[in-house]
Design a protein around this motif. Sequence first.
Motif, PDB file in Angstrom:
ATOM      1  N   SER A  50       0.816  -1.222   0.000  1.00 37.97           N
ATOM      2  CA  SER A  50       0.000   0.000   0.000  1.00 37.97           C
ATOM      3  C   SER A  50       0.843   1.262   0.000  1.00 37.97           C
ATOM      4  O   SER A  50       0.316   2.365  -0.101  1.00 37.97           O
ATOM      5  CB  SER A  50      -0.945   0.009   1.199  1.00 37.97           C
ATOM      6  N   GLY A  51       2.169   1.109   0.132  1.00 36.97           N
ATOM      7  CA  GLY A  51       3.058   2.262   0.140  1.00 36.97           C
ATOM      8  C   GLY A  51       3.384   2.774   1.528  1.00 36.97           C
ATOM      9  O   GLY A  51       4.104   3.759   1.686  1.00 36.97           O
ATOM     10  N   GLU A  52       2.863   2.097   2.551  1.00 40.23           N
ATOM     11  CA  GLU A  52       3.140   2.514   3.921  1.00 40.23           C
ATOM     12  C   GLU A  52       4.624   2.343   4.235  1.00 40.23           C
ATOM     13  O   GLU A  52       5.268   1.417   3.760  1.00 40.23           O
ATOM     14  CB  GLU A  52       2.303   1.677   4.891  1.00 40.23           C
ATOM     15  N   GLN A  53       5.173   3.244   5.042  1.00 40.18           N
ATOM     16  CA  GLN A  53       6.553   3.131   5.482  1.00 40.18           C
ATOM     17  C   GLN A  53       6.608   2.154   6.645  1.00 40.18           C
ATOM     18  O   GLN A  53       6.252   2.497   7.777  1.00 40.18           O
ATOM     19  CB  GLN A  53       7.119   4.483   5.887  1.00 40.18           C
ATOM     20  N   VAL A  54       7.002   0.926   6.345  1.00 44.25           N
ATOM     21  CA  VAL A  54       7.063  -0.147   7.332  1.00 44.25           C
ATOM     22  C   VAL A  54       8.517  -0.280   7.785  1.00 44.25           C
ATOM     23  O   VAL A  54       9.422  -0.354   6.945  1.00 44.25           O
ATOM     24  CB  VAL A  54       6.573  -1.483   6.726  1.00 44.25           C
ATOM     25  N   PRO A  55       8.769  -0.297   9.087  1.00 41.81           N
ATOM     26  CA  PRO A  55      10.155  -0.444   9.545  1.00 41.81           C
ATOM     27  C   PRO A  55      10.785  -1.718   8.965  1.00 41.81           C
ATOM     28  O   PRO A  55      10.168  -2.791   9.015  1.00 41.81           O
ATOM     29  CB  PRO A  55      10.028  -0.547  11.068  1.00 41.81           C
ATOM     30  N   VAL A  89      36.087  -3.004  -6.909  1.00 46.23           N
ATOM     31  CA  VAL A  89      34.752  -3.619  -6.859  1.00 46.23           C
ATOM     32  C   VAL A  89      34.730  -4.965  -7.566  1.00 46.23           C
ATOM     33  O   VAL A  89      33.886  -5.809  -7.261  1.00 46.23           O
ATOM     34  CB  VAL A  89      33.623  -2.706  -7.405  1.00 46.23           C
ATOM     35  N   ASN A  90      35.652  -5.156  -8.528  1.00 45.23           N
ATOM     36  CA  ASN A  90      35.741  -6.429  -9.249  1.00 45.23           C
ATOM     37  C   ASN A  90      36.369  -7.523  -8.387  1.00 45.23           C
ATOM     38  O   ASN A  90      36.334  -8.694  -8.755  1.00 45.23           O
ATOM     39  CB  ASN A  90      36.578  -6.268 -10.521  1.00 45.23           C
ATOM     40  N   ARG A  91      36.964  -7.137  -7.264  1.00 45.38           N
ATOM     41  CA  ARG A  91      37.756  -8.046  -6.451  1.00 45.38           C
ATOM     42  C   ARG A  91      37.153  -8.287  -5.062  1.00 45.38           C
ATOM     43  O   ARG A  91      37.861  -8.652  -4.131  1.00 45.38           O
ATOM     44  CB  ARG A  91      39.170  -7.482  -6.296  1.00 45.38           C
ATOM     45  N   ALA A  92      35.857  -8.049  -4.943  1.00 45.61           N
ATOM     46  CA  ALA A  92      35.214  -8.217  -3.640  1.00 45.61           C
ATOM     47  C   ALA A  92      33.791  -8.736  -3.819  1.00 45.61           C
ATOM     48  O   ALA A  92      33.210  -8.637  -4.894  1.00 45.61           O
ATOM     49  CB  ALA A  92      35.198  -6.871  -2.895  1.00 45.61           C
ATOM     50  N   LEU A  93      33.251  -9.259  -2.730  1.00 44.25           N
ATOM     51  CA  LEU A  93      31.853  -9.677  -2.659  1.00 44.25           C
ATOM     52  C   LEU A  93      31.125  -8.693  -1.756  1.00 44.25           C
ATOM     53  O   LEU A  93      31.701  -8.144  -0.817  1.00 44.25           O
ATOM     54  CB  LEU A  93      31.731 -11.085  -2.084  1.00 44.25           C
ATOM     55  N   PHE A  94      29.831  -8.500  -2.023  1.00 48.90           N
ATOM     56  CA  PHE A  94      29.037  -7.512  -1.307  1.00 48.90           C
ATOM     57  C   PHE A  94      27.702  -8.115  -0.886  1.00 48.90           C
ATOM     58  O   PHE A  94      27.167  -8.987  -1.572  1.00 48.90           O
ATOM     59  CB  PHE A  94      28.779  -6.292  -2.202  1.00 48.90           C
ATOM     60  N   VAL A  95      27.174  -7.628   0.226  1.00 48.43           N
ATOM     61  CA  VAL A  95      25.841  -7.984   0.693  1.00 48.43           C
ATOM     62  C   VAL A  95      25.098  -6.696   1.020  1.00 48.43           C
ATOM     63  O   VAL A  95      25.714  -5.644   1.239  1.00 48.43           O
ATOM     64  CB  VAL A  95      25.860  -8.924   1.917  1.00 48.43           C
ATOM     65  N   ALA A  96      23.767  -6.784   1.057  1.00 52.31           N
ATOM     66  CA  ALA A  96      22.968  -5.598   1.354  1.00 52.31           C
ATOM     67  C   ALA A  96      21.767  -5.963   2.205  1.00 52.31           C
ATOM     68  O   ALA A  96      21.205  -7.049   2.084  1.00 52.31           O
ATOM     69  CB  ALA A  96      22.502  -4.937   0.054  1.00 52.31           C
ATOM     70  N   THR A  97      21.385  -5.028   3.051  1.00 52.37           N
ATOM     71  CA  THR A  97      20.109  -5.070   3.745  1.00 52.37           C
ATOM     72  C   THR A  97      19.213  -4.055   3.065  1.00 52.37           C
ATOM     73  O   THR A  97      19.703  -3.076   2.487  1.00 52.37           O
ATOM     74  CB  THR A  97      20.252  -4.718   5.234  1.00 52.37           C
ATOM     75  N   GLY A  98      17.903  -4.295   3.087  1.00 53.14           N
ATOM     76  CA  GLY A  98      17.049  -3.397   2.338  1.00 53.14           C
ATOM     77  C   GLY A  98      15.705  -3.147   2.972  1.00 53.14           C
ATOM     78  O   GLY A  98      15.308  -3.791   3.940  1.00 53.14           O
ATOM     79  N   GLY A  99      15.022  -2.191   2.355  1.00 53.83           N
ATOM     80  CA  GLY A  99      13.673  -1.843   2.736  1.00 53.83           C
ATOM     81  C   GLY A  99      12.982  -1.148   1.582  1.00 53.83           C
ATOM     82  O   GLY A  99      13.643  -0.552   0.725  1.00 53.83           O
ATOM     83  N   LYS A 100      11.655  -1.221   1.538  1.00 48.47           N
ATOM     84  CA  LYS A 100      10.877  -0.652   0.439  1.00 48.47           C
ATOM     85  C   LYS A 100       9.820   0.289   0.988  1.00 48.47           C
ATOM     86  O   LYS A 100       9.149  -0.031   1.957  1.00 48.47           O
ATOM     87  CB  LYS A 100      10.206  -1.763  -0.368  1.00 48.47           C
ATOM     88  N   VAL A 101       9.722   1.471   0.354  1.00 48.75           N
ATOM     89  CA  VAL A 101       8.667   2.428   0.677  1.00 48.75           C
ATOM     90  C   VAL A 101       8.115   2.947  -0.642  1.00 48.75           C
ATOM     91  O   VAL A 101       8.822   3.630  -1.394  1.00 48.75           O
ATOM     92  CB  VAL A 101       9.178   3.612   1.519  1.00 48.75           C
ATOM     93  N   GLY A 102       6.862   2.580  -0.940  1.00 47.51           N
ATOM     94  CA  GLY A 102       6.246   3.028  -2.194  1.00 47.51           C
ATOM     95  C   GLY A 102       7.105   2.651  -3.389  1.00 47.51           C
ATOM     96  O   GLY A 102       7.541   1.506  -3.510  1.00 47.51           O
ATOM     97  N   PRO A 103       7.403   3.626  -4.257  1.00 55.17           N
ATOM     98  CA  PRO A 103       8.184   3.328  -5.458  1.00 55.17           C
ATOM     99  C   PRO A 103       9.696   3.432  -5.243  1.00 55.17           C
ATOM    100  O   PRO A 103      10.454   3.603  -6.191  1.00 55.17           O
ATOM    101  CB  PRO A 103       7.702   4.397  -6.439  1.00 55.17           C
ATOM    102  N   THR A 104      10.135   3.326  -3.990  1.00 55.52           N
ATOM    103  CA  THR A 104      11.560   3.454  -3.678  1.00 55.52           C
ATOM    104  C   THR A 104      12.034   2.261  -2.857  1.00 55.52           C
ATOM    105  O   THR A 104      11.356   1.835  -1.925  1.00 55.52           O
ATOM    106  CB  THR A 104      11.820   4.745  -2.883  1.00 55.52           C
ATOM    107  N   VAL A 105      13.215   1.751  -3.224  1.00 60.81           N
ATOM    108  CA  VAL A 105      13.886   0.726  -2.423  1.00 60.81           C
ATOM    109  C   VAL A 105      15.177   1.344  -1.900  1.00 60.81           C
ATOM    110  O   VAL A 105      15.882   2.030  -2.637  1.00 60.81           O
ATOM    111  CB  VAL A 105      14.197  -0.538  -3.258  1.00 60.81           C
ATOM    112  N   ARG A 106      15.459   1.088  -0.652  1.00 63.00           N
ATOM    113  CA  ARG A 106      16.717   1.543  -0.069  1.00 63.00           C
ATOM    114  C   ARG A 106      17.544   0.303   0.291  1.00 63.00           C
ATOM    115  O   ARG A 106      17.022  -0.638   0.891  1.00 63.00           O
ATOM    116  CB  ARG A 106      16.460   2.385   1.162  1.00 63.00           C
ATOM    117  N   LEU A 107      18.814   0.343  -0.108  1.00 62.84           N
ATOM    118  CA  LEU A 107      19.741  -0.731   0.233  1.00 62.84           C
ATOM    119  C   LEU A 107      20.972  -0.134   0.903  1.00 62.84           C
ATOM    120  O   LEU A 107      21.497   0.892   0.429  1.00 62.84           O
ATOM    121  CB  LEU A 107      20.211  -1.489  -1.018  1.00 62.84           C
ATOM    122  N   SER A 108      21.450  -0.753   1.973  1.00 64.54           N
ATOM    123  CA  SER A 108      22.737  -0.445   2.553  1.00 64.54           C
ATOM    124  C   SER A 108      23.680  -1.563   2.130  1.00 64.54           C
ATOM    125  O   SER A 108      23.425  -2.732   2.427  1.00 64.54           O
ATOM    126  CB  SER A 108      22.656  -0.364   4.079  1.00 64.54           C
TER     127      SER A 108
END
Length: 154
Positions: free
Chosen positions: A103-108, A130-149
């Motif tokens: 629904s687009g609600e900002q859910v923690p 960046v070619n020489r490493a592996l990466f992981v991310a945590t994420g969250g979604k609000v409406g039409p936006t995704v945020r990743l750390s």
Amino acid sequence: MTLPAPGLSHICDFEIRLDPPHEMGVTPAGTRRIIPVVGGTVTGPLLNGMLLNVGADWQTVQAGGVAQLDARYAMETHDGAVIEIVGLGIRHASPEVTARIASGEQVPPSDYYMRSFIRLETGHAGYDWVNRALFVATGGKVGPTVRLSVYRID
């Protein structure tokens, strides 16, 4: 022999702008949708720039509500390097939390699970690390936006 546990170093945060999904419907693999990536920002201690208007998340939601995330997009750094981003991950939540997110609600982000493996690749010599490493991310979604750390696995 005991091997050391890996550490994590924060490299940046993505704020990903999305267009509405193209719904493919229910397939043998699950409910499929293609969600265009149309831009965004990259800010952090090691990477800064903008997400390009190119790419998409080819998402499959399986029975039981687990979303398989399969995203491919790109960024341009503040000094002109183009870096490909490939993210494979999962997101799951209770049906109630899923409805709130939809629904687009900002859910923690602590109310649901969203994690990705990130691969970065470039031909720019200044960002060869960046070619020489592996990466992981945590994420969250609000409406039409995704945020990743995004973190480098050290």
